[in-house]
Scaffold this active site. Structure first.
Site, short mmCIF file in Angstrom:
data_model
loop_
_atom_site.label_atom_id
_atom_site.label_comp_id
_atom_site.label_asym_id
_atom_site.label_seq_id
_atom_site.Cartn_x
_atom_site.Cartn_y
_atom_site.Cartn_z
N CYS A 1 0.81 -1.23 0.00
CA CYS A 1 0.00 0.00 0.00
C CYS A 1 0.84 1.27 0.00
O CYS A 1 0.32 2.37 -0.20
CB CYS A 1 -0.97 0.00 1.17
N HIS B 1 -3.30 7.03 2.83
CA HIS B 1 -3.75 5.75 2.28
C HIS B 1 -5.08 5.37 2.94
O HIS B 1 -5.22 5.48 4.16
CB HIS B 1 -2.69 4.68 2.54
N ASN C 1 -10.22 -0.28 0.46
CA ASN C 1 -8.76 -0.17 0.41
C ASN C 1 -8.27 -0.72 -0.92
O ASN C 1 -8.36 -1.92 -1.17
CB ASN C 1 -8.18 -0.96 1.59
O1 UT7 Z 1 -3.44 -1.32 3.81
C1 UT7 Z 1 -3.30 -1.80 5.11
C2 UT7 Z 1 -4.32 -2.89 5.27
N1 UT7 Z 1 -4.92 -3.22 6.49
C3 UT7 Z 1 -5.39 -2.41 7.46
O2 UT7 Z 1 -5.21 -1.24 7.51
C4 UT7 Z 1 -6.19 -3.10 8.53
C5 UT7 Z 1 -6.20 -2.42 9.87
N2 UT7 Z 1 -7.13 -3.08 10.77
C6 UT7 Z 1 -8.47 -2.88 10.70
O3 UT7 Z 1 -8.94 -2.14 9.84
C7 UT7 Z 1 -9.34 -3.56 11.73
O4 UT7 Z 1 -8.53 -4.22 12.68
C8 UT7 Z 1 -10.38 -4.56 11.14
C9 UT7 Z 1 -11.42 -3.79 10.31
C10 UT7 Z 1 -9.70 -5.58 10.25
C11 UT7 Z 1 -11.11 -5.27 12.26
O5 UT7 Z 1 -11.77 -4.32 13.08
P1 UT7 Z 1 -11.59 -4.37 14.67
O6 UT7 Z 1 -12.36 -3.24 15.19
O7 UT7 Z 1 -10.12 -4.41 14.95
O8 UT7 Z 1 -12.33 -5.70 15.03
P2 UT7 Z 1 -11.81 -6.90 15.93
O9 UT7 Z 1 -10.89 -7.77 15.13
O10 UT7 Z 1 -11.31 -6.37 17.24
O11 UT7 Z 1 -13.13 -7.70 16.21
C12 UT7 Z 1 -14.16 -7.18 17.08
C13 UT7 Z 1 -15.34 -8.13 17.02
C14 UT7 Z 1 -14.97 -9.60 17.24
O12 UT7 Z 1 -16.05 -10.21 17.91
P3 UT7 Z 1 -16.00 -10.49 19.47
O13 UT7 Z 1 -14.78 -11.34 19.70
O14 UT7 Z 1 -15.88 -9.13 20.11
O15 UT7 Z 1 -17.29 -11.16 19.73
C15 UT7 Z 1 -14.84 -10.14 15.85
O16 UT7 Z 1 -15.10 -11.51 15.78
O17 UT7 Z 1 -15.92 -8.06 15.72
C16 UT7 Z 1 -15.92 -9.37 15.12
N3 UT7 Z 1 -15.64 -9.20 13.71
C17 UT7 Z 1 -16.58 -9.04 12.78
N4 UT7 Z 1 -17.92 -9.04 12.88
C18 UT7 Z 1 -18.62 -8.85 11.74
C19 UT7 Z 1 -14.42 -9.12 13.10
N5 UT7 Z 1 -14.57 -8.94 11.78
C20 UT7 Z 1 -15.90 -8.89 11.56
C21 UT7 Z 1 -16.69 -8.72 10.41
N6 UT7 Z 1 -18.04 -8.71 10.54
N7 UT7 Z 1 -16.15 -8.55 9.19
#
Ligand code: UT7
Length: 310
Positions: free
Chosen positions: A113, A237, A267
């Protein structure tokens, strides 16, 4: 140090798109969750297009806007992690399709990226030394490397391309970049055995992104002796709106300068910054003489930023 003049920009995105509702018919997620946790509502997804055809489409639109003598172009650099072939390069194929002369430097650059920022700096150095113009492209068909059953990645990424035609100038330009190997954070295996999907530790990348964007912006400002108030826009980005929201909070009163379009495209990796530049020029937001910070971060880990007068 020589700066650049951006002669023209353009972009391309596949007509087909997956909004959050459509995506949630394919993966166990929720449209509202996606929007509130990422700011993304839609992403454009290739059907017949690929990284070359998107680059060519962006290039054709650019040449339709800029009435220039194509024989002045001396380099084409395509930043991409999703080339149609490992070789020939996207840059090489796009140069031919766009009718550029044969006696040029044309290659793909891999910095995930951060790719467009690395490519812009590489192109700037090349034309400062050798003259001519450079066509700098960010182009991605990320849908080809995404596992649409993995909700931690598939909600984020989309396809698209952006291109900028530049020449040397005496305008202000300052660049910073860096790298720090971290396979755990974000990786995609190359040719050979094994799966061919993006793997990501979202939390790890999120934390890195917020701290590195602040570091890049602060370093660009301190190196140039400028304050954030003297900068017209900060173009980051587009990975997650919450990343950009967290960064802009660190610059009270300047939040309006952090432009975003990830709601529509998600993204698009190396394409995200040139897609933003193209949209902002088209909307008349970017004008001659403005000072703009562009900052990218991504797999590697890599980062790169530029403070430039456009
Ligand atoms: O170019 C660089 C590329 N990458 C990035 O910049 C990624 C940076 N990271 C992020 O954008 C975020 O970490 C994500 C969008 C990937 C994830 O968001 P988050 O707020 O960090 O979610 P999390 O992984 O902490 O998950 C929170 C909850 C979990 O459930 P519990 O354990 O609290 O019950 C996950 O299982 O949300 C759940 N979850 C989802 N639910 C619905 C995780 N992904 C999803 C989903 N849909 N897609």
């Amino acid at each position: 140090m020589k700066g650049i003049k951006i002669i023209a920009t353009a972009s391309a995105a596949p007509a087909n798109s997956y909004d959050n509702e459509k995506l949630c018919t394919m993966v166990d997620s929720d449209p509202e969750w996606i929007e509130t946790r990422t700011g993304i509502r839609n992403r454009h997804i290739c059907t017949n297009e690929n990284a070359v055809s998107l680059a060519v489409e962006a290039g054709e639109k650019l040449f339709a806007k800029a009435d220039i003598d194509k024989s002045r172009i001396s380099a084409v650099i395509a930043a991409t992690s999703t080339p149609e072939f490992v070789f020939p390069s996207v840059a090489c194929m796009a140069a031919k399709e766009l009718g550029l002369r044969r006696e040029i430097l044309a290659f793909d650059l891999s910095a995930a990226c951060s790719g467009f920022m690395y490519a812009l700096e590489t192109a700037r150095c090349y034309i400062a030394q050798n003259g001519g113009m450079a066509l700098v492209i960010g182009t991605e068909k990320l849908s080809g490397i995404i596992d649409y059953t993995d909700r931690s990645t598939c909600i984020l990424f989309g396809d698209g391309a952006g291109a900028a035609l530049i020449e040397s100038s005496d305008k202000l330009y300052h660049h910073v970049s860096g790298c720090e190997a971290d396979i755990r954070a974000l990786s995609l295996k190359g040719p050979g055995d094994g799966d061919r999907f993006v793997h990501m530790d979202g939390h790890r990348v999120f934390r890195f992104a917020v701290s590195i964007l602040k570091e890049v912006v602060d370093k660009l400002l301190s190196d140039t002796g400028l304050t954030i108030s003297e900068v017209n826009y900060v173009i980051c980005h587009q990975a997650n709106a919450r990343i950009i929201d967290a960064v802009k909070k660190k610059y009270p009163g300047q939040e309006h300068k952090f432009y975003m379009n990830l709601e529509e495209y998600g993204n698009t990796s190396a394409a995200s910054i040139p897609l933003l530049l193209s949209e902002m020029f088209e909307k008349g937001l970017l004008r001659d003489g403005m000072k703009v910070i562009c900052a990218g971060f991504g797999a590697g880990l890599t980062w790169g930023g530029t403070l430039m007068e456009i």
